[in-house]
Design a protein around this motif. Structure first.
Motif, PDB file in Angstrom:
ATOM      1  N   ALA A 145       0.893  -1.277  -0.104  1.00 24.82           N
ATOM      2  CA  ALA A 145      -0.143  -0.128  -0.020  1.00 24.82           C
ATOM      3  C   ALA A 145       0.794   1.433  -0.003  1.00 24.82           C
ATOM      4  N   LYS A 146       2.130   1.063   0.555  1.00 25.79           N
ATOM      5  CA  LYS A 146       3.022   2.369   0.847  1.00 25.79           C
ATOM      6  C   LYS A 146       3.433   2.901  -0.561  1.00 25.79           C
ATOM      7  N   ILE A 147       3.698   1.571  -1.415  1.00 20.93           N
ATOM      8  CA  ILE A 147       4.309   1.829  -2.609  1.00 20.93           C
ATOM      9  C   ILE A 147       3.433   2.122  -3.744  1.00 20.93           C
ATOM     10  N   PHE A 148       2.114   1.636  -3.349  1.00 23.65           N
ATOM     11  CA  PHE A 148       1.071   2.045  -4.265  1.00 23.65           C
ATOM     12  C   PHE A 148       0.635   3.655  -4.003  1.00 23.65           C
ATOM     13  N   ASN A 182      -4.802   2.441 -15.379  1.00 25.84           N
ATOM     14  CA  ASN A 182      -3.713   1.381 -15.171  1.00 25.84           C
ATOM     15  C   ASN A 182      -2.352   1.607 -15.627  1.00 25.84           C
ATOM     16  N   PHE A 183      -2.657   2.300 -17.212  1.00 29.65           N
ATOM     17  CA  PHE A 183      -1.348   2.275 -17.925  1.00 29.65           C
ATOM     18  C   PHE A 183      -0.635   3.636 -17.380  1.00 29.65           C
ATOM     19  N   MET A 184      -1.425   4.656 -17.018  1.00 29.54           N
ATOM     20  CA  MET A 184      -0.789   5.834 -16.149  1.00 29.54           C
ATOM     21  C   MET A 184       0.023   5.423 -15.297  1.00 29.54           C
ATOM     22  N   MET A 185      -0.633   4.512 -14.341  1.00 33.85           N
ATOM     23  CA  MET A 185       0.052   4.360 -12.901  1.00 33.85           C
ATOM     24  C   MET A 185       1.303   3.609 -13.190  1.00 33.85           C
ATOM     25  N   SER A 186       1.236   2.589 -14.172  1.00 35.25           N
ATOM     26  CA  SER A 186       2.295   1.704 -14.479  1.00 35.25           C
ATOM     27  C   SER A 186       3.424   2.461 -15.080  1.00 35.25           C
ATOM     28  N   MET A 187       3.142   3.568 -15.918  1.00 37.72           N
ATOM     29  CA  MET A 187       4.347   4.297 -16.389  1.00 37.72           C
ATOM     30  C   MET A 187       4.987   5.119 -15.382  1.00 37.72           C
TER      31      MET A 187
END
Ligand SMILES: Cc1cc2nc3c(=O)[nH]c(=O)nc-3n(C[C@H](O)[C@H](O)[C@H](O)COP(=O)(O)O)c2cc1C
Length: 242
Positions: free
Chosen positions: A5-8, A177-182
């Motif tokens: 959760a911290k990383i997210f 999802n895409f933007m978070m992954s980038m």
């Protein structure tokens, strides 16, 4: 709080819409590929996956698409542009793939689960996605839902506008999802709906019912690429308890 959760949280906090990219900096185009592969794992309506992701990589194509994005800096300076397209027209193809998948998952056609899944994908899905030129079927469905819904909860969406919204909803989840992954890959993005969707559609040679959902500029953010501090209205205005 859990470590994950911290990383997210860090990724969420650090993601901003970045409007200027550093054209001199290195860019790993494979990060875009990986991020699109994560994008398609987003939840989507009936798992129909009515989306496509067009990678605009060449300088010439980028120049043209940036022009169609009203020459926004977020497009002009991007290392790569990703056009997310809703493909409502592909419903039959996806339905066939899902029917095959259901047959694989439930090999006994007489089992309860197989019957339920087949009824869903072979019977209900065509009724939901099929449409006629004048939208008559959509109006009929709305009437059926209205009368059936007088006594019990009933699905209300069924006309052409509802179908379009449904496809855009799923595609928007993939976009996030895409933007978070980038961001997790160390890059920035900017989603754009300030663009000429008709010209982009023609440029990509898409059929009539396909719709450009958004264009996402990607790259390493440049200094000054974030135009202002993050602003959100107070939580109390948008987070409500019932
Ligand atoms: C559907 C959508 C369309 C957007 N279109 C544009 C756009 O055309 N140009 C732009 O600079 N930003 C665009 N944005 C970015 C928003 O302005 C931005 O997300 C918002 O101001 C909040 O800032 P933040 O993303 O940095 O938290 C768009 C965002 C979304 C979700």
């Amino acid at each position: 709080m859990k470590e994950t959760a911290k990383i997210f949280d860090q990724i969420v906090q650090e993601r901003r819409s970045v409007r200027v990219y550093d054209i001199e900096a290195e860019f790993d185009h494979e990060a875009v590929q990986r991020s699109i592969e994560r994008a398609i794992l987003a939840p989507n309506s009936s798992n129909m996956q009515l989306w496509e992701f067009y990678r605009i990589k060449s300088e010439e194509a980028k120049k043209q698409v940036a022009w169609m994005c009203m020459n926004q800096k977020a497009a002009k300076t991007a290392k790569e542009l990703v056009v997310i397209v809703g493909r409502r027209d592909l419903w039959k193809k996806r339905q066939r793939a899902l029917v095959q998948e259901m047959k694989r998952v439930y090999p006994d056609p007489y089992s309860k689960q197989a019957k339920r899944a087949m009824n869903y994908y072979e019977n209900l899905i065509p009724k939901y996605y099929w449409s006629d030129w004048f939208g008559l079927w959509g109006m009929i469905k709305k009437c059926i839902y209205f009368f059936a819904g007088l006594k019990r909860p009933m699905i209300r969406h069924g006309n052409n506008a509802d179908l379009r919204i449904s496809v855009h909803k799923s595609a928007a989840l993939a976009a996030q999802n895409f933007m978070m992954s980038m961001k997790a890959e160390g890059y920035d993005t900017c989603p754009m709906e300030g663009m000429d969707s008709l010209r982009i559609k023609r440029f990509l040679k898409l059929p009539r019912k396909a719709e450009v959902v958004m264009v996402i500029g990607c790259g390493p953010g440049a200094e000054g690429g974030i135009y202002s501090d993050r602003f959100r209205v107070p939580n109390s205005e948008v987070i409500l308890e019932v």
